[in-house]
Design a protein around this motif. Structure first.
Motif, PDB file in Angstrom:
ATOM      1  N   SER A 186     -46.393  24.487   7.184  1.00 50.42           N
ATOM      2  CA  SER A 186     -47.575  23.747   7.638  1.00 50.42           C
ATOM      3  C   SER A 186     -48.762  23.971   6.706  1.00 50.42           C
ATOM      4  O   SER A 186     -49.534  23.050   6.433  1.00 50.42           O
ATOM      5  N   SER A 187     -48.915  25.201   6.208  1.00 51.32           N
ATOM      6  CA  SER A 187     -50.069  25.496   5.357  1.00 51.32           C
ATOM      7  C   SER A 187     -50.005  24.719   4.046  1.00 51.32           C
ATOM      8  O   SER A 187     -51.006  24.152   3.599  1.00 51.32           O
ATOM      9  N   GLY A 211     -52.736  17.982   1.506  1.00 55.92           N
ATOM     10  CA  GLY A 211     -53.389  16.831   2.128  1.00 55.92           C
ATOM     11  C   GLY A 211     -53.036  15.513   1.467  1.00 55.92           C
ATOM     12  O   GLY A 211     -51.883  15.230   1.172  1.00 55.92           O
ATOM     13  N   TRP A 262     -50.780  21.181   4.677  1.00 54.32           N
ATOM     14  CA  TRP A 262     -52.189  20.964   4.994  1.00 54.32           C
ATOM     15  C   TRP A 262     -53.073  21.070   3.737  1.00 54.32           C
ATOM     16  O   TRP A 262     -53.941  20.218   3.526  1.00 54.32           O
TER      17      TRP A 262
END
Ligand SMILES: [Zn+2]
Length: 282
Positions: free
Chosen positions: A137-138, A144, A141
């Motif tokens: 997820s990091s 982006g 994220w």
């Protein structure tokens, strides 16, 4: 960065599976876009092999019809990700990598698929398998919606780039008063490397904040081995650090020579202050 095998499923098969249960009006709209998706996938793959994803600007914002773009984006969000959706088996297939380790940071656990070129700007690539990279997820994220404008701005692509055979990640033990020693990671591409590849590796390291990720884990590892090192003499510590460095798997799927733990043990084994006394402060 870990290298992954290129997915064997075709863009057409995934797209057709995803749209198979769409309502008729949407399905008709999406069926009309099938060839455009396949053509975009073909162009993407040629560009990815040449590390030239920045040249696909003509696909940005395509197709021109806004409803078409919306339906394509929804094909990923509603027809591939949800557990009961028709494309979910492909979603799970693409996420299924060895030990579930994120290939972008080589550390955290895969939880999603990252669009190498973002789906909001490249709706035609929303469910193209080679544009879908398993990620934590990091990593998903922090990257982006970034789009590379030059060759050098492209982060590494786990399906197409293999930079695991030569060492470019290095670490150094830092001593400071009144705090445990800590480790700083840096990128130093091999001499003779192509300048664009060298810039991409550095860009990947910075984009995914790998120094900030590996540093604290290195600190924990040093703390974990402090007791074992204390029971050895200096020669024993040297041998332990060298053997641990060698024992860490170095194949491409484990990050090769740039595995953060291998690089850590290399740095610890090269630091005489750490070996003689510094480890006691870890
Ligand atoms: Zn990650």
């Amino acid at each position: 960065m870990r290298t992954l095998a290129i997915p064997k499923v075709s863009a057409r098969d995934v797209f057709l599976a995803c749209i198979s249960t769409a309502r008729q009006a949407n399905k008709t709209r999406l069926q009309a876009l099938e060839q455009a998706v396949v053509d975009a996938a073909d162009q993407y793959e040629v560009a990815a092999i040449a590390a030239a994803l920045h040249t696909l600007g003509h696909l940005e914002g395509e197709p021109v019809d806004e409803l078409d773009r919306t339906e394509l984006t929804k094909t990923y969000e509603q027809r591939m990700v949800p557990t009961s959706s028709p494309g979910n088996r492909f979603y799970n297939l693409l996420k299924d990598v060895p030990h579930r380790i994120c290939p972008l940071c080589s550390k955290r656990i895969v939880e999603t698929l990252d669009h190498q070129l973002p789906k909001m700007k490249y709706p035609l690539l929303a469910v193209v398998p080679t544009n879908l990279v398993p990620a934590c997820s990091s990593c998903n994220w922090v990257k982006g919606e970034k789009i590379p404008v030059t060759s050098a701005e492209q982060t590494l692509h786990p399906y197409y780039d293999d930079v695991t055979g030569e060492q470019w990640l290095f670490a150094r033990v830092q001593h400071a008063e009144n705090r445990p020693p800590y480790v700083e990671y840096t990128v130093r591409p091999p001499e003779g490397w192509d300048a664009i590849l060298a810039a991409r590796v550095l860009n990947h390291f910075q984009t995914f904040r790998l120094g900030e990720l590996y540093g604290p884990h290195a600190g924990q590892e040093m703390s974990n081995i402090r007791g074992a090192l204390a029971r050895m003499d200096v020669a024993g510590r040297v041998r332990f650090l060298a053997e641990t460095e060698r024992s860490i798997a170095v194949d491409a799927r484990a990050g090769g020579l740039n595995h953060w733990r291998r690089v850590l043990y290399q740095a610890l084994g090269a630091d005489s202050w750490y070996i003689n006394e510094g480890f006691t402060r870890s």
